[in-house]
Design an enzyme around this catalytic site. Structure first.
Site, PDB file in Angstrom:
ATOM      1  CG  ASN A  11      -1.608   1.028   1.676  1.00 51.64           C
ATOM      2  OD1 ASN A  11      -1.593   2.427  -0.013  1.00 51.64           O
ATOM      3  ND2 ASN A  11      -2.385   1.110   2.517  1.00 51.64           N
ATOM      4  CD1 TRP A  12       3.954   0.827  -2.252  1.00 56.24           C
ATOM      5  CD2 TRP A  12       3.722   1.540  -4.593  1.00 56.24           C
ATOM      6  NE1 TRP A  12       4.780   0.094  -2.895  1.00 56.24           N
ATOM      7  CE2 TRP A  12       4.334   0.531  -4.557  1.00 56.24           C
ATOM      8  CE3 TRP A  12       3.611   2.479  -5.578  1.00 56.24           C
ATOM      9  CZ2 TRP A  12       5.097  -0.368  -5.687  1.00 56.24           C
ATOM     10  CZ3 TRP A  12       4.422   2.311  -6.975  1.00 56.24           C
ATOM     11  CH2 TRP A  12       4.697   0.545  -7.324  1.00 56.24           C
ATOM     12  CE  LYS A  13       0.028   3.528   4.656  1.00 51.42           C
ATOM     13  NZ  LYS A  13      -0.080   3.451   5.791  1.00 51.42           N
ATOM     14  CG  HIS A 101      -5.510   1.924   5.345  1.00 51.95           C
ATOM     15  ND1 HIS A 101      -6.124   2.655   5.810  1.00 51.95           N
ATOM     16  CD2 HIS A 101      -4.735   1.054   5.090  1.00 51.95           C
ATOM     17  CE1 HIS A 101      -4.514   2.985   5.848  1.00 51.95           C
ATOM     18  NE2 HIS A 101      -3.809   1.517   5.947  1.00 51.95           N
ATOM     19  CD  GLU A 103      -3.273   5.575   6.701  1.00 53.57           C
ATOM     20  OE1 GLU A 103      -3.045   6.213   5.342  1.00 53.57           O
ATOM     21  OE2 GLU A 103      -2.169   5.687   7.450  1.00 53.57           O
ATOM     22  CD  GLU A 173      -3.496  -2.382   7.395  1.00 49.22           C
ATOM     23  OE1 GLU A 173      -2.430  -2.751   7.119  1.00 49.22           O
ATOM     24  OE2 GLU A 173      -4.750  -1.108   7.112  1.00 49.22           O
ATOM     25  N   GLY A 179       2.091   2.581  10.640  1.00 44.74           N
ATOM     26  CA  GLY A 179       3.306   3.382  10.424  1.00 44.74           C
ATOM     27  C   GLY A 179       3.764   4.050  11.991  1.00 44.74           C
ATOM     28  CB  SER A 218       4.846  -1.460  11.953  1.00 40.43           C
ATOM     29  OG  SER A 218       4.569  -0.117  12.287  1.00 40.43           O
ATOM     30  N   GLY A 239       2.888  -1.172   4.471  1.00 46.91           N
ATOM     31  CA  GLY A 239       2.734   0.567   3.716  1.00 46.91           C
ATOM     32  C   GLY A 239       4.194   0.578   3.453  1.00 46.91           C
ATOM     33  N   GLY A 240       4.773   0.845   4.616  1.00 46.40           N
ATOM     34  CA  GLY A 240       6.015   1.912   4.317  1.00 46.40           C
ATOM     35  C   GLY A 240       7.365   0.898   3.825  1.00 46.40           C
TER      36      GLY A 240
HETATM   37  P1  PGA Z   1       2.597  -0.102   7.374  1.00 43.78           P
HETATM   38  O1  PGA Z   1       1.525   0.194   7.113  1.00 43.78           O
HETATM   39  O2  PGA Z   1       2.887  -0.884   7.167  1.00 43.78           O
HETATM   40  O3  PGA Z   1       3.739   1.707   7.605  1.00 43.78           O
HETATM   41  O4  PGA Z   1       2.762   0.522   9.395  1.00 43.78           O
HETATM   42  C1  PGA Z   1       0.350  -0.276   6.963  1.00 43.78           C
HETATM   43  C2  PGA Z   1      -0.941  -0.186   6.091  1.00 43.78           C
HETATM   44  O5  PGA Z   1      -0.913   0.788   6.828  1.00 43.78           O
HETATM   45  O6  PGA Z   1      -1.835  -0.583   5.511  1.00 43.78           O
END
Ligand code: PGA
Length: 256
Positions: A11-13, A101, A103, A173, A179, A218, A239-240
């Site tokens: 997930n590159w956001k 998600h 967010e 999640e 993050g 993470s 994500g990251g």
């Molecule tokens: P993260 O994000 O790996 O940076 O913690 C995961 C996500 O929000 O899908």
């Protein structure tokens, strides 16, 4: 016993221009081998602006990575300035769409009901939703984790038939692990995913055994192996660490 092919989704956001996205997906493909794709389904979810470029790169180079989107609007078309419809994504060969998600729920105010409409719209367009759920730190400390994921999964799948549910992917999640560098312990993640699997069984019956449930929060090359060793964890939403092709490739290879 049902075998579920593991799935690793990046997930590159709101990162990577379309030019950067092309480079990242090419570099990722150089690091992956046939045996990696045989064992694990690999998905990247770029920003909307990079979908077309990544799609043509995957097609032209015959890279067996699936394309995912990070969001969608449930309506087919209409006066929804700034939104993107399921058919627009499906026409780009998008196979997966991240839905609900945390967010989007927390920053953009998406409700369980709106998330459910998106899940159904994604399935109706022939794509696969990655339905996200997870608790805040306060909810975890108050012992409300199980109730929260049960509610989100039940509401997210309302009106989805068992036959359609075979296309669903769920991502657990914990919000406090996204993050932050903090990961749920592999055992805790596995335990909550067992609760999710039980919930799926009560909502869609036997189909639950075929639905992949991912862990996210993470995930790094250093913890991928331990997470993937858990019986209930069918992959990761990353994500990251998915922004870097080396790190994401190592995660896809379970940290090796
Ligand atoms: P993260 O994000 O790996 O940076 O913690 C995961 C996500 O929000 O899908």
């Amino acid at each position: 016993m049902t075998t579920r092919k593991p799935l690793m989704a990046g997930n590159w956001k709101m990162h990577h221009t379309h030019l950067e996205a092309i480079q990242v997906v090419q570099k990722l493909s150089y690091r992956l081998e046939k045996k990696d794709y045989d064992r694990t389904e690999v998905v990247v979810c770029p920003a909307f602006t990079a979908l077309r470029s990544v799609q043509t790169t995957l097609d032209a180079d015959r890279i067996p990575i699936a394309l995912g989107a990070q969001n969608v609007h449930p309506e087919e078309k209409g006066a929804f300035t700034g939104e993107v419809s399921p058919v627009m994504l499906a026409k780009l060969n998008v196979r997966f769409v991240i839905v609900g998600h945390s967010e989007r729920r927390e920053i953009f105010g998406e409700t369980d009901d709106f998330v459910n409409r998106k899940v159904r719209a994604v399935l109706a367009a022939g794509m696969q939703p990655i339905l996200c759920c997870g608790e805040t730190l306060e909810e975890r400390e108050a012992g409300e984790t199980d109730a929260k994921v049960q509610r989100q999964v039940t509401a997210g799948l309302a009106g989805v038939s068992p036959a359609d549910a075979t296309g669903v992917v769920v991502a657990y999640e914990p919000i406090w692990a996204i993050g932050t560098g903090r990961t749920a312990s592999a055992e805790d993640a596995n335990a909550t995913i067992s609760v999710i699997r039980k919930t799926l069984r009560s909502v869609v019956g036997e189909t639950a055994a075929t639905i992949r449930v991912l862990y996210g929060g993470s995930v790094k090359p250093g913890n991928a192996h331990e997470l993937m060793a858990q019986p209930e964890i069918d992959g990761a939403l990353v994500g990251g660490a998915s922004l870097d092709p080396d790190d994401f490739a190592r995660i896809i290879q379970y940290g090796r």
